[in-house]
Design an enzyme around this catalytic site. Structure first.
Site, PDB file in Angstrom:
ATOM      1  N   ARG A 146      -3.626   3.923  -3.572  1.00 48.47           N
ATOM      2  CA  ARG A 146      -2.475   3.277  -2.952  1.00 48.47           C
ATOM      3  C   ARG A 146      -1.362   3.200  -3.992  1.00 48.47           C
ATOM      4  O   ARG A 146      -1.610   2.950  -5.175  1.00 48.47           O
ATOM      5  CB  ARG A 146      -2.824   1.881  -2.440  1.00 48.47           C
ATOM      6  CG  ARG A 146      -3.570   1.862  -1.116  1.00 48.47           C
ATOM      7  CD  ARG A 146      -2.656   2.242   0.031  1.00 48.47           C
ATOM      8  NE  ARG A 146      -3.274   2.081   1.331  1.00 48.47           N
ATOM      9  CZ  ARG A 146      -3.801   3.063   2.056  1.00 48.47           C
ATOM     10  NH1 ARG A 146      -3.802   4.299   1.561  1.00 48.47           N
ATOM     11  NH2 ARG A 146      -4.316   2.831   3.255  1.00 48.47           N
ATOM     12  N   GLU A 163       7.339   4.201   0.359  1.00 51.15           N
ATOM     13  CA  GLU A 163       7.209   5.452   1.102  1.00 51.15           C
ATOM     14  C   GLU A 163       8.054   5.384   2.374  1.00 51.15           C
ATOM     15  O   GLU A 163       8.041   4.373   3.063  1.00 51.15           O
ATOM     16  CB  GLU A 163       5.745   5.705   1.459  1.00 51.15           C
ATOM     17  CG  GLU A 163       4.846   5.891   0.253  1.00 51.15           C
ATOM     18  CD  GLU A 163       3.390   6.152   0.595  1.00 51.15           C
ATOM     19  OE1 GLU A 163       3.083   6.302   1.808  1.00 51.15           O
ATOM     20  OE2 GLU A 163       2.554   6.218  -0.312  1.00 51.15           O
ATOM     21  N   HIS A 169       1.798  11.643   0.774  1.00 50.31           N
ATOM     22  CA  HIS A 169       0.685  10.863   1.312  1.00 50.31           C
ATOM     23  C   HIS A 169      -0.126  11.687   2.314  1.00 50.31           C
ATOM     24  O   HIS A 169      -0.272  11.320   3.482  1.00 50.31           O
ATOM     25  CB  HIS A 169       1.186   9.581   1.974  1.00 50.31           C
ATOM     26  CG  HIS A 169       0.129   8.513   2.009  1.00 50.31           C
ATOM     27  ND1 HIS A 169       0.405   7.182   1.784  1.00 50.31           N
ATOM     28  CD2 HIS A 169      -1.213   8.573   2.232  1.00 50.31           C
ATOM     29  CE1 HIS A 169      -0.715   6.460   1.886  1.00 50.31           C
ATOM     30  NE2 HIS A 169      -1.704   7.300   2.155  1.00 50.31           N
TER      31      HIS A 169
END
Length: 331
Positions: free
Chosen positions: A236, A265, A284
């Protein structure tokens, strides 16, 4: 004779996200509702027995929690469940499960690819190719290097397995040390992190985001690493303090970073990480293989059938720790 009513499943998606594939199979077993934000969730939660959460960043459930009057089980279609670990849910009897196992191999392949890209300097080759410039260089051998996997769970073990297969040495960091894991030379406790950072050529973050891991990789951690080491983060984003990472890369405290997750993000277009030649980045997507969305629905259905039969659910999350633990039975 009155037929027993079907359980109610509410699917919480991100705004604008399409319905997950395979939902017709869920409809054959349950009444299915959809929500995409706080207001739609407040409307759909009353009477809901089960939630399937596809938006791993959502704060809608916390905001709408007061509308949950029958909720017994929440399934997150992600490995990380940090967005769901708010106090009211943690202290409730609601069971939480996650998507452990779906992305393990794909993420491990991503990590192995990133290690090899650094060792063989593929970023440099790509830059030379765009300039049509022929330049012979010597590159590194991956064999013999040491990899430290911070977060030695199911994903971490897959990473250890793959890097060992190409001749690297894998060590792990976990909450509880263990010396009998076949995928690692040893798994060390959290209190050994800084010592182990000093031995690693590649440091891979595969830990969940918890209060204990948030900001774990800061200036102190980077100073503990070899100046030749590379950091790879597939866990993360908030586990790494981005400003500290940028300084460490600029100052030569570490040699490079492979990043699939970020504190913010999407990463802003003007962020300095974009232009750093010793950084490899993706959006991601480390675990997202072709067909992953249907695989997540199939996994939910397998657990749903267990729930319907009163059996233990797999991938039960220990809500006090924030990641998957032992199987659990819904209340």
């Amino acid at each position: 004779m009155t037929q027993p009513s079907k359980p109610v499943v509410t699917v919480l998606t991100a705004p604008g996200e399409q319905e997950p594939p395979g939902m017709d199979a869920v409809r054959s077993r349950a009444e299915v509702r959809f929500a995409c934000d706080e207001q739609t969730l407040r409307d759909t939660l009353p009477g809901t027995d089960i939630m399937m959460v596809t938006d791993f960043r959502t704060e809608a459930l916390k905001a709408a929690w007061g509308s949950a009057d029958k909720l017994r089980w929440i399934h997150a279609t992600s490995a990380g469940v940090d967005a769901l670990m708010f106090d009211e849910l943690v202290s409730s009897d609601v069971v939480v499960t996650n998507a452990r196992g779906i992305f393990d191999r794909s993420i491990a392949e991503y990590v192995l690819c990133t290690i090899l890209m650094f060792a063989k300097d593929f970023p440099g080759s790509f830059r030379l190719q765009t300039r049509h410039h022929w330049k012979h260089r010597d590159t590194e051998r991956a064999q013999g290097n040491q990899v430290l996997v911070v977060g030695a769970g199911s994903i971490g073990r897959q990473i250890g397995r793959l890097v060992t297969a190409i001749g690297m040495t894998a060590h792990g960091i976990a909450r509880t040390p263990r010396n009998d894991d076949p995928d690692f030379v040893a798994v060390h406790g959290h209190d050994s992190l800084y010592e182990q950072l000093g031995h690693a050529d590649f440091v891979v973050i595969a830990a969940p985001l918890t209060p204990q891991t948030e900001g774990l990789f800061d200036a102190k951690a980077f100073r503990a690493m070899k100046s030749t080491a590379r950091l790879i983060n597939i866990g993360r984003g908030p586990i790494v303090k981005t400003d500290d990472l940028i300084l460490a890369l600029r100052n030569g405290d570490i040699a490079g970073a492979g990043l699939d997750v970020f504190e913010k993000e999407p990463l802003p277009e003007d962020h300095p990480l974009w232009d750093m030649e010793n950084v490899i980045m993706t959006a991601h997507m480390a675990g997202d293989f072709i067909g992953w969305k249907r695989a997540l629905t199939d996994q939910f259905l397998e657990n749903f059938d267990r729930w319907h039969s009163g059996l233990e659910l797999f991938n039960g999350v220990d809500k006090t720790l924030g990641y998957a633990g032992s199987p659990t039975t819904p209340a």
